[in-house]
Write a protein that holds these residues in place. Sequence first.
Motif, PDB file in Angstrom:
ATOM      1  N   ARG A   1       0.331 -14.660  16.459  1.00 19.21           N
ATOM      2  CA  ARG A   1      -0.966 -14.044  16.688  1.00 19.21           C
ATOM      3  C   ARG A   1      -0.912 -13.102  17.881  1.00 19.21           C
ATOM      4  NH1 ARG A   1      -3.885 -18.349  17.453  1.00 19.21           N
ATOM      5  NH2 ARG A   1      -4.012 -18.187  19.683  1.00 19.21           N
ATOM      6  N   LEU A   2      -0.184 -13.474  18.923  1.00 21.26           N
ATOM      7  CA  LEU A   2      -0.149 -12.672  20.137  1.00 21.26           C
ATOM      8  C   LEU A   2       0.759 -11.457  20.007  1.00 21.26           C
ATOM      9  CD1 LEU A   2      -0.070 -15.509  22.817  1.00 21.26           C
ATOM     10  CD2 LEU A   2      -2.020 -14.146  22.052  1.00 21.26           C
ATOM     11  N   SER A   3       1.919 -11.610  19.408  1.00 21.94           N
ATOM     12  CA  SER A   3       2.871 -10.492  19.397  1.00 21.94           C
ATOM     13  C   SER A   3       2.900  -9.736  18.073  1.00 21.94           C
ATOM     14  CB  SER A   3       4.276 -10.991  19.744  1.00 21.94           C
ATOM     15  OG  SER A   3       4.718 -11.921  18.780  1.00 21.94           O
ATOM     16  N   LEU A   4       2.953 -10.435  16.971  1.00 21.27           N
ATOM     17  CA  LEU A   4       3.079  -9.769  15.674  1.00 21.27           C
ATOM     18  C   LEU A   4       1.821  -8.987  15.326  1.00 21.27           C
ATOM     19  CD1 LEU A   4       5.118  -9.512  13.384  1.00 21.27           C
ATOM     20  CD2 LEU A   4       4.074 -11.479  12.310  1.00 21.27           C
ATOM     21  N   ARG A   5       0.679  -9.485  15.725  1.00 21.05           N
ATOM     22  CA  ARG A   5      -0.590  -8.822  15.426  1.00 21.05           C
ATOM     23  C   ARG A   5      -0.663  -7.434  16.059  1.00 21.05           C
ATOM     24  NH1 ARG A   5      -6.434 -11.728  16.009  1.00 21.05           N
ATOM     25  NH2 ARG A   5      -7.643 -10.082  15.035  1.00 21.05           N
ATOM     26  N   VAL A   6       0.034  -7.238  17.175  1.00 21.33           N
ATOM     27  CA  VAL A   6       0.051  -5.946  17.849  1.00 21.33           C
ATOM     28  C   VAL A   6       1.311  -5.153  17.504  1.00 21.33           C
ATOM     29  CG1 VAL A   6       0.117  -4.843  20.117  1.00 21.33           C
ATOM     30  CG2 VAL A   6      -1.362  -6.805  19.734  1.00 21.33           C
ATOM     31  N   ALA A   7       2.454  -5.818  17.462  1.00 23.89           N
ATOM     32  CA  ALA A   7       3.723  -5.122  17.287  1.00 23.89           C
ATOM     33  C   ALA A   7       3.873  -4.498  15.903  1.00 23.89           C
ATOM     34  CB  ALA A   7       4.882  -6.084  17.555  1.00 23.89           C
ATOM     35  N   TYR A   8       3.402  -5.167  14.870  1.00 23.45           N
ATOM     36  CA  TYR A   8       3.582  -4.649  13.503  1.00 23.45           C
ATOM     37  C   TYR A   8       2.792  -3.358  13.266  1.00 23.45           C
ATOM     38  CZ  TYR A   8       4.044  -4.782   8.411  1.00 23.45           C
ATOM     39  OH  TYR A   8       4.298  -4.470   7.114  1.00 23.45           O
ATOM     40  N   PRO A   9       1.492  -3.318  13.573  1.00 23.92           N
ATOM     41  CA  PRO A   9       0.788  -2.039  13.421  1.00 23.92           C
ATOM     42  C   PRO A   9       1.315  -0.957  14.368  1.00 23.92           C
ATOM     43  CG  PRO A   9      -0.778  -3.831  13.550  1.00 23.92           C
ATOM     44  CD  PRO A   9       0.556  -4.400  13.878  1.00 23.92           C
ATOM     45  N   LEU A  10       1.732  -1.364  15.568  1.00 21.23           N
ATOM     46  CA  LEU A  10       2.278  -0.396  16.516  1.00 21.23           C
ATOM     47  C   LEU A  10       3.567   0.232  15.994  1.00 21.23           C
ATOM     48  CD1 LEU A  10       1.775   0.838  19.286  1.00 21.23           C
ATOM     49  CD2 LEU A  10       3.153  -0.986  20.269  1.00 21.23           C
ATOM     50  N   THR A  11       4.392  -0.549  15.318  1.00 28.00           N
ATOM     51  CA  THR A  11       5.608  -0.019  14.709  1.00 28.00           C
ATOM     52  C   THR A  11       5.281   1.038  13.658  1.00 28.00           C
ATOM     53  OG1 THR A  11       6.735  -2.119  15.080  1.00 28.00           O
ATOM     54  CG2 THR A  11       7.699  -0.660  13.444  1.00 28.00           C
ATOM     55  N   MET A  12       4.243   0.789  12.870  1.00 26.21           N
ATOM     56  CA  MET A  12       3.855   1.777  11.863  1.00 26.21           C
ATOM     57  C   MET A  12       3.271   3.032  12.499  1.00 26.21           C
ATOM     58  SD  MET A  12       2.445  -0.373   8.680  1.00 26.21           S
ATOM     59  CE  MET A  12       2.072  -1.948   9.364  1.00 26.21           C
ATOM     60  N   ILE A  13       2.569   2.876  13.606  1.00 26.16           N
ATOM     61  CA  ILE A  13       2.044   4.054  14.308  1.00 26.16           C
ATOM     62  C   ILE A  13       3.192   4.881  14.884  1.00 26.16           C
ATOM     63  CG2 ILE A  13       0.714   4.776  16.342  1.00 26.16           C
ATOM     64  CD1 ILE A  13      -1.185   2.435  15.710  1.00 26.16           C
ATOM     65  N   VAL A  14       4.209   4.212  15.404  1.00 20.66           N
ATOM     66  CA  VAL A  14       5.384   4.921  15.904  1.00 20.66           C
ATOM     67  C   VAL A  14       6.072   5.671  14.763  1.00 20.66           C
ATOM     68  CG1 VAL A  14       7.699   4.577  16.865  1.00 20.66           C
ATOM     69  CG2 VAL A  14       5.742   3.445  17.896  1.00 20.66           C
ATOM     70  N   CYS A  15       6.181   5.049  13.598  1.00 15.77           N
ATOM     71  CA  CYS A  15       6.760   5.732  12.432  1.00 15.77           C
ATOM     72  C   CYS A  15       5.912   6.942  12.037  1.00 15.77           C
ATOM     73  CB  CYS A  15       6.876   4.782  11.246  1.00 15.77           C
ATOM     74  SG  CYS A  15       8.146   3.542  11.398  1.00 15.77           S
ATOM     75  N   ALA A  16       4.603   6.802  12.124  1.00 16.92           N
ATOM     76  CA  ALA A  16       3.708   7.910  11.779  1.00 16.92           C
ATOM     77  C   ALA A  16       3.889   9.078  12.740  1.00 16.92           C
ATOM     78  CB  ALA A  16       2.257   7.435  11.793  1.00 16.92           C
TER      79      ALA A  16
ATOM     80  N   PHE B   1       1.685   6.280   6.905  1.00 14.71           N
ATOM     81  CA  PHE B   1       1.902   5.224   7.894  1.00 14.71           C
ATOM     82  C   PHE B   1       0.664   5.009   8.759  1.00 14.71           C
ATOM     83  CE2 PHE B   1       6.430   5.939   6.980  1.00 14.71           C
ATOM     84  CZ  PHE B   1       6.827   4.624   6.823  1.00 14.71           C
ATOM     85  N   GLY B   2      -0.133   6.048   8.979  1.00 12.08           N
ATOM     86  CA  GLY B   2      -1.384   5.880   9.711  1.00 12.08           C
ATOM     87  C   GLY B   2      -2.357   4.986   8.963  1.00 12.08           C
ATOM     88  N   PHE B   3      -2.507   5.225   7.652  1.00 13.02           N
ATOM     89  CA  PHE B   3      -3.372   4.359   6.855  1.00 13.02           C
ATOM     90  C   PHE B   3      -2.823   2.937   6.789  1.00 13.02           C
ATOM     91  CE2 PHE B   3      -5.361   8.195   5.026  1.00 13.02           C
ATOM     92  CZ  PHE B   3      -6.691   7.812   5.137  1.00 13.02           C
ATOM     93  N   ALA B   4      -1.506   2.795   6.672  1.00 13.87           N
ATOM     94  CA  ALA B   4      -0.905   1.457   6.623  1.00 13.87           C
ATOM     95  C   ALA B   4      -1.122   0.717   7.945  1.00 13.87           C
ATOM     96  CB  ALA B   4       0.582   1.564   6.306  1.00 13.87           C
ATOM     97  N   ALA B   5      -1.014   1.425   9.064  1.00  8.24           N
ATOM     98  CA  ALA B   5      -1.259   0.800  10.366  1.00  8.24           C
ATOM     99  C   ALA B   5      -2.718   0.369  10.488  1.00  8.24           C
ATOM    100  CB  ALA B   5      -0.892   1.760  11.497  1.00  8.24           C
ATOM    101  N   GLY B   6      -3.629   1.203  10.017  1.00  8.98           N
ATOM    102  CA  GLY B   6      -5.046   0.833  10.035  1.00  8.98           C
ATOM    103  C   GLY B   6      -5.327  -0.375   9.169  1.00  8.98           C
ATOM    104  N   LEU B   7      -4.691  -0.427   8.015  1.00 10.37           N
ATOM    105  CA  LEU B   7      -4.851  -1.574   7.123  1.00 10.37           C
ATOM    106  C   LEU B   7      -4.351  -2.850   7.790  1.00 10.37           C
ATOM    107  CD1 LEU B   7      -5.628  -2.531   4.270  1.00 10.37           C
ATOM    108  CD2 LEU B   7      -3.301  -1.961   3.565  1.00 10.37           C
TER     109      LEU B   7
ATOM    110  N   PHE C   1       0.832  -1.196   0.000  1.00  4.88           N
ATOM    111  CA  PHE C   1       0.000   0.000   0.000  1.00  4.88           C
ATOM    112  C   PHE C   1       0.870   1.250   0.000  1.00  4.88           C
ATOM    113  CE2 PHE C   1      -1.524   3.417   2.729  1.00  4.88           C
ATOM    114  CZ  PHE C   1      -2.559   3.892   1.947  1.00  4.88           C
ATOM    115  N   LEU C   2       1.906   1.279   0.845  1.00  5.54           N
ATOM    116  CA  LEU C   2       2.800   2.436   0.891  1.00  5.54           C
ATOM    117  C   LEU C   2       3.472   2.679  -0.456  1.00  5.54           C
ATOM    118  CD1 LEU C   2       4.512   1.961   4.361  1.00  5.54           C
ATOM    119  CD2 LEU C   2       2.896   3.738   3.714  1.00  5.54           C
ATOM    120  N   GLY C   3       3.938   1.624  -1.091  1.00  9.07           N
ATOM    121  CA  GLY C   3       4.567   1.761  -2.406  1.00  9.07           C
ATOM    122  C   GLY C   3       3.586   2.241  -3.453  1.00  9.07           C
TER     123      GLY C   3
END
Length: 134
Positions: free
Chosen positions: A77-92, A55-61, A22-24
């Motif tokens: 499921r427990l860690s990646l599901r939260v950590a990956y969008p959180l990383t994009m929110i931090v970038c945003a 990055f906000g839209f990518a985190a929402g996606l 999506f970002l690309g």
Amino acid sequence: MLLCAVLGKLTVRSWVSLPLLFLGSATGVAALIDLVLLRDPTLQSELSLSAPLLFGFAAGLALFSAGHVRWSFRWQRLSLRVAYPLTMIVCAMALDAFTLPMGAALIIGPIAAALLAAMLVRTHHTRDEADCLT
């Protein structure tokens, strides 16, 4: 009448690549719009993009598509599901804007859009009937 989810089950790899593609794609669209709207368009110019917006839209996606993932392991499921969008929110929140060369954006954009379309078509065609409600 069947009501089916647009996405079928995503693999972890396709879920991780979905926001990146999506970002690309958004970068390519922004580059095309910038070339159309500039008075003297050149491929040597710089493209400035809003990092919080993209990055906000990518985190929402990533957050909203996490329910369609076929998780291989419980820790994913427990860690990646939260950590990956959180990383994009931090970038945003950490970045205000970022710039790319126009030529690079025009190369990345169509490739990312084609890969994104192919991935979405593939997941749509491989969805199970269990994903559909009657």
